[in-house]
Scaffold this motif. Structure first.
Motif, PDB file in Angstrom:
ATOM      1  N   LEU A 100      -7.222  -4.367  -4.822  1.00 49.13           N
ATOM      2  CA  LEU A 100      -6.147  -4.608  -4.788  1.00 49.13           C
ATOM      3  C   LEU A 100      -5.130  -4.049  -3.758  1.00 49.13           C
ATOM      4  CD1 LEU A 100      -3.344  -5.390  -6.201  1.00 49.13           C
ATOM      5  CD2 LEU A 100      -3.506  -3.638  -7.799  1.00 49.13           C
ATOM      6  N   GLU A 101      -4.186  -4.502  -2.896  1.00 48.73           N
ATOM      7  CA  GLU A 101      -3.226  -4.284  -1.887  1.00 48.73           C
ATOM      8  C   GLU A 101      -2.133  -3.560  -2.217  1.00 48.73           C
ATOM      9  OE1 GLU A 101      -2.112  -4.567   3.197  1.00 48.73           O
ATOM     10  OE2 GLU A 101      -3.796  -5.980   1.538  1.00 48.73           O
ATOM     11  N   VAL A 102      -1.212  -2.791  -2.090  1.00 47.46           N
ATOM     12  CA  VAL A 102      -0.122  -2.870  -2.112  1.00 47.46           C
ATOM     13  C   VAL A 102       1.060  -2.579  -0.526  1.00 47.46           C
ATOM     14  CG1 VAL A 102      -0.068  -2.182  -4.729  1.00 47.46           C
ATOM     15  CG2 VAL A 102       0.203  -0.158  -3.192  1.00 47.46           C
ATOM     16  N   ALA A 132      -1.961  -8.175  -2.409  1.00 43.00           N
ATOM     17  CA  ALA A 132      -2.376  -9.114  -2.008  1.00 43.00           C
ATOM     18  C   ALA A 132      -3.941  -8.081  -3.107  1.00 43.00           C
ATOM     19  CB  ALA A 132      -2.930  -9.111  -0.427  1.00 43.00           C
ATOM     20  N   VAL A 133      -4.609  -9.757  -3.501  1.00 37.13           N
ATOM     21  CA  VAL A 133      -5.976  -9.102  -4.286  1.00 37.13           C
ATOM     22  C   VAL A 133      -6.848  -9.593  -3.409  1.00 37.13           C
ATOM     23  CG1 VAL A 133      -6.970  -9.905  -5.677  1.00 37.13           C
ATOM     24  CG2 VAL A 133      -4.714  -8.643  -6.124  1.00 37.13           C
ATOM     25  N   HIS A 134      -8.108  -8.525  -3.053  1.00 34.53           N
ATOM     26  CA  HIS A 134      -9.284  -9.116  -1.684  1.00 34.53           C
ATOM     27  C   HIS A 134     -10.293  -9.501  -2.850  1.00 34.53           C
ATOM     28  CE1 HIS A 134      -5.899  -9.116   2.074  1.00 34.53           C
ATOM     29  NE2 HIS A 134      -6.198  -7.813   1.228  1.00 34.53           N
ATOM     30  N   ILE A 135     -11.381  -9.546  -2.565  1.00 38.26           N
ATOM     31  CA  ILE A 135     -12.468  -9.507  -2.675  1.00 38.26           C
ATOM     32  C   ILE A 135     -13.785  -8.965  -1.736  1.00 38.26           C
ATOM     33  CG2 ILE A 135     -14.411 -10.736  -2.785  1.00 38.26           C
ATOM     34  CD1 ILE A 135     -12.579 -10.683  -5.019  1.00 38.26           C
ATOM     35  N   PHE A 136     -14.157  -8.089  -1.549  1.00 38.01           N
ATOM     36  CA  PHE A 136     -14.952  -7.881  -0.414  1.00 38.01           C
ATOM     37  C   PHE A 136     -16.902  -8.349  -0.533  1.00 38.01           C
ATOM     38  CE2 PHE A 136     -14.966  -3.699  -2.695  1.00 38.01           C
ATOM     39  CZ  PHE A 136     -16.766  -3.788  -2.762  1.00 38.01           C
ATOM     40  N   ARG A 163     -17.707   1.811  14.087  1.00 35.67           N
ATOM     41  CA  ARG A 163     -16.033   0.963  13.717  1.00 35.67           C
ATOM     42  C   ARG A 163     -15.724   1.475  12.616  1.00 35.67           C
ATOM     43  NH1 ARG A 163     -16.129  -5.639  13.752  1.00 35.67           N
ATOM     44  NH2 ARG A 163     -17.155  -5.698  11.543  1.00 35.67           N
ATOM     45  N   CYS A 164     -14.773   1.769  12.455  1.00 28.67           N
ATOM     46  CA  CYS A 164     -13.644   1.897  11.443  1.00 28.67           C
ATOM     47  C   CYS A 164     -12.460   0.898  11.149  1.00 28.67           C
ATOM     48  CB  CYS A 164     -13.239   3.700  11.519  1.00 28.67           C
ATOM     49  SG  CYS A 164     -11.866   4.262  12.918  1.00 28.67           S
ATOM     50  N   LEU A 165     -11.943   1.381  10.262  1.00 26.97           N
ATOM     51  CA  LEU A 165     -10.941   0.496   9.669  1.00 26.97           C
ATOM     52  C   LEU A 165      -9.421   1.441   9.075  1.00 26.97           C
ATOM     53  CD1 LEU A 165      -9.196  -1.987   9.229  1.00 26.97           C
ATOM     54  CD2 LEU A 165     -10.667  -2.095   6.589  1.00 26.97           C
ATOM     55  N   TYR A 166      -8.982   0.427   9.967  1.00 29.60           N
ATOM     56  CA  TYR A 166      -7.317   1.333   8.915  1.00 29.60           C
ATOM     57  C   TYR A 166      -6.238   0.633   9.155  1.00 29.60           C
ATOM     58  CZ  TYR A 166      -4.500   1.861  13.123  1.00 29.60           C
ATOM     59  OH  TYR A 166      -3.397   1.132  14.768  1.00 29.60           O
ATOM     60  N   ASN A 167      -5.892   0.521   7.253  1.00 27.63           N
ATOM     61  CA  ASN A 167      -4.741  -0.051   6.936  1.00 27.63           C
ATOM     62  C   ASN A 167      -3.432  -0.108   6.844  1.00 27.63           C
ATOM     63  OD1 ASN A 167      -3.141  -2.250   5.280  1.00 27.63           O
ATOM     64  ND2 ASN A 167      -3.897  -1.736   3.749  1.00 27.63           N
ATOM     65  N   SER A 168      -2.629  -0.482   7.644  1.00 28.76           N
ATOM     66  CA  SER A 168      -1.255  -1.278   8.607  1.00 28.76           C
ATOM     67  C   SER A 168      -0.265  -0.561   7.770  1.00 28.76           C
ATOM     68  CB  SER A 168      -0.839  -1.423  10.206  1.00 28.76           C
ATOM     69  OG  SER A 168      -1.226  -0.662  11.303  1.00 28.76           O
ATOM     70  N   ASP A 169      -0.568  -1.932   6.728  1.00 32.11           N
ATOM     71  CA  ASP A 169       0.468  -2.678   5.925  1.00 32.11           C
ATOM     72  C   ASP A 169       0.479  -2.187   4.367  1.00 32.11           C
ATOM     73  OD1 ASP A 169       0.793  -4.677   7.795  1.00 32.11           O
ATOM     74  OD2 ASP A 169      -1.489  -5.481   7.029  1.00 32.11           O
ATOM     75  N   GLY A 170      -0.502  -1.238   3.862  1.00 30.83           N
ATOM     76  CA  GLY A 170      -0.256  -0.979   3.001  1.00 30.83           C
ATOM     77  C   GLY A 170      -1.741   0.386   2.391  1.00 30.83           C
ATOM     78  N   ASP A 171      -1.588   0.766   0.996  1.00 32.78           N
ATOM     79  CA  ASP A 171      -2.570   0.865   0.037  1.00 32.78           C
ATOM     80  C   ASP A 171      -3.584   0.021  -0.017  1.00 32.78           C
ATOM     81  OD1 ASP A 171      -0.795   3.512   0.620  1.00 32.78           O
ATOM     82  OD2 ASP A 171      -1.024   3.670  -0.970  1.00 32.78           O
ATOM     83  N   PHE A 172      -4.805   0.732   0.109  1.00 30.13           N
ATOM     84  CA  PHE A 172      -6.195  -0.524  -0.301  1.00 30.13           C
ATOM     85  C   PHE A 172      -6.732  -0.036  -1.720  1.00 30.13           C
ATOM     86  CE2 PHE A 172      -8.167  -2.096   2.851  1.00 30.13           C
ATOM     87  CZ  PHE A 172      -7.290  -3.078   2.930  1.00 30.13           C
ATOM     88  N   LEU A 173      -6.836  -0.253  -3.002  1.00 31.78           N
ATOM     89  CA  LEU A 173      -7.430   0.179  -4.154  1.00 31.78           C
ATOM     90  C   LEU A 173      -8.541  -0.647  -3.926  1.00 31.78           C
ATOM     91  CD1 LEU A 173      -6.261   1.124  -7.494  1.00 31.78           C
ATOM     92  CD2 LEU A 173      -7.702  -0.077  -7.331  1.00 31.78           C
ATOM     93  N   ILE A 174      -9.560   0.581  -4.249  1.00 28.76           N
ATOM     94  CA  ILE A 174     -10.854  -0.422  -4.124  1.00 28.76           C
ATOM     95  C   ILE A 174     -11.721  -0.290  -5.409  1.00 28.76           C
ATOM     96  CG2 ILE A 174     -13.457  -0.489  -2.976  1.00 28.76           C
ATOM     97  CD1 ILE A 174     -11.270   1.088  -0.697  1.00 28.76           C
TER      98      ILE A 174
END
Length: 439
Positions: free
Chosen positions: A201-203, A132-136, A145-156
């Protein structure tokens, strides 16, 4: 206490302990009956236990409380994250977006999580295959508060504004022209210093690694020694009002409450860590005889599939460099590709489209959709004097390339209101130069 240390290579073992607690790392075993300082041992696994040694990823964290101590997760409605690629009809056209708008504070406060928007993607996290391609876009820091991604890796990829990213492993300051990778399962918070914007970029189902060099030899492109990982840093902080832990799980957000900071890791060791890299350290390989080499020569990181040479996703950059090829049209060639190509611009002017393609915006050229230099670029490059010239000074463009066919979200095509509906017009002035009487 913050800091960074050299990564010294992908897959290598690293170790760090907060200097306030010397000897926090156990000696001789990962999980002793009683850890130094009364800490808990917790393993974070980024690969299956039985993966070959060369691809096995895990780290041991020695923390004040284990991460299991939290209340149940509940759905959280924030941002515009999705992996529903059928919410809108496919669009095979060349697509370009104007710079994505950053909300204005204090009227509209938005942190990194609430400012996440999915632009395009393919596959799905439950099957562990996709991207997935995300825009922030954000204007305020994440607080308690914090975030973690159970789905994959974030390239920021920050484009505007620096990010101070706190992770369980330590802190990283990431500025435009740098990137960082937060791998699956790692908890992190983002502090900003004003209006901030960037790309992600999320993989799913793969981790980023350095591409093979092949005939290039032992050196070139991104060198392992230039990647940095955090130095251990902890806070022993109670949060009576509640600390929110956010999980991205199967494409949706969920929130759980706990009464302490998750950044309570006093020491860690392993080969599964967050890391950062400065794009100016990339050693460009380029043509010196004739023709324009394929963009794969600019690959910084790749997430491989099981098919040799076919990437789930590549992260490619187009940095300042010399153009020295003989008798050659030097900008990117006109092209149709079996890959999907999303491009973004961190700063400067991209050589093939100097006007309409702007920092903070993007473009998507889908599978087999033709693309290439606009009319002005073609005319200029066709008449240019062929001598050594600097290319892309003051510019950093990049590409997320994938073997998957990417679908654009409703937010990308409609809600964001940033789609450039006149993009196709940049090629309309191209004219025929064909003359059958002359070669």
């Amino acid at each position: 206490m913050t800091g960074l240390q050299y990564m010294s290579g992908f897959g290598n073992e690293h170790a760090s302990e907060d200097p306030r607690c010397p000897g926090a790392l156990p000696e001789g075993q990962n999980n002793p009956q009683v850890c130094p300082y009364g800490l808990y041992a917790e393993q974070l696994s980024g690969s299956a236990f039985t993966c070959p040694r060369a691809t096995n990823r895990r780290s041991w964290l020695y923390r004040i409380l284990p991460s299991v101590c939290h209340k149940p997760f509940k759905p959280l409605e924030e941002g515009h994250l999705t992996h529903d690629w059928d919410e809108i009809e496919p669009d095979p056209n060349q697509l370009r977006w104007k710079p994505f708008e950053i909300p204005k504070a204090p009227q509209n406060k938005m942190d990194f999580v609430s400012g996440l928007h999915t632009l395009c993607g393919a596959g799905e996290p439950r099957g562990r295959n996709g991207i997935a391609v995300h825009i922030f876009v954000c204007n305020t820091s994440m607080t308690d508060r914090c975030l973690y991604n159970s789905d994959g890796d974030f390239l920021i990829v920050p484009q505007q504004g620096k990010l101070l990213i706190t992770t369980e492993f330590g802190k990283m300051l990431v500025e435009p022209n740098e990137i960082c990778v937060i791998q699956q399962g790692m908890r992190f918070s983002v502090e900003v210093f004003g209006e901030s914007r960037g790309y992600i970029l999320e993989v799913y189902g793969a981790h980023f690694e350095l591409p093979d060099l092949g005939p290039i030899g032992a050196n070139g492109l991104a060198n392992p020694r230039d990647f940095l990982v955090p130095v251990a840093w902890y806070e022993d902080r109670q949060v009576p009002g509640g600390y929110t832990v956010i999980s991205k799980y199967q494409g949706k957000l969920f929130a759980a409450q706990q009464d302490y900071s998750p950044y309570n890791v006093v020491a860690w060791h392993g080969n599964y860590t967050p890391y950062k890299y400065h794009l100016e350290k990339f050693m460009v390989i380029n043509a010196v005889a004739f023709d324009h080499a394929d963009p794969s020569i600019f690959t910084v990181l790749t997430a491989k599939t099981t098919r040799a040479g076919v990437a789930l996703a590549d992260f490619v950059i187009f940095p300042p460099r010399w153009g020295v090829a003989n008798n050659t049209f030097r900008p990117p060639y006109y092209h149709r590709n079996c890959m999907s190509e999303f491009m973004g611009l961190i700063k400067g002017h991209y050589e093939a489209k100097e006007e309409g393609f702007q920092p903070g915006g993007g473009s998507l050229h889908s599978m087999m959709t033709p693309h290439g230099p606009d009319a002005d670029c073609f005319e200029k490059a066709s008449k240019a004097k062929l001598e050594p010239e600097r290319v892309a000074d003051g510019t950093m463009a990049f590409m997320f390339e994938s073997s998957l066919s990417l679908a654009v979200t409703k937010w990308g095509l409609q809600t964001s209101n940033r789609l450039d509906k006149n993009y196709y017009k940049c090629w309309e002035p191209l004219k025929s130069h064909f003359n059958p009487k002359y070669k």
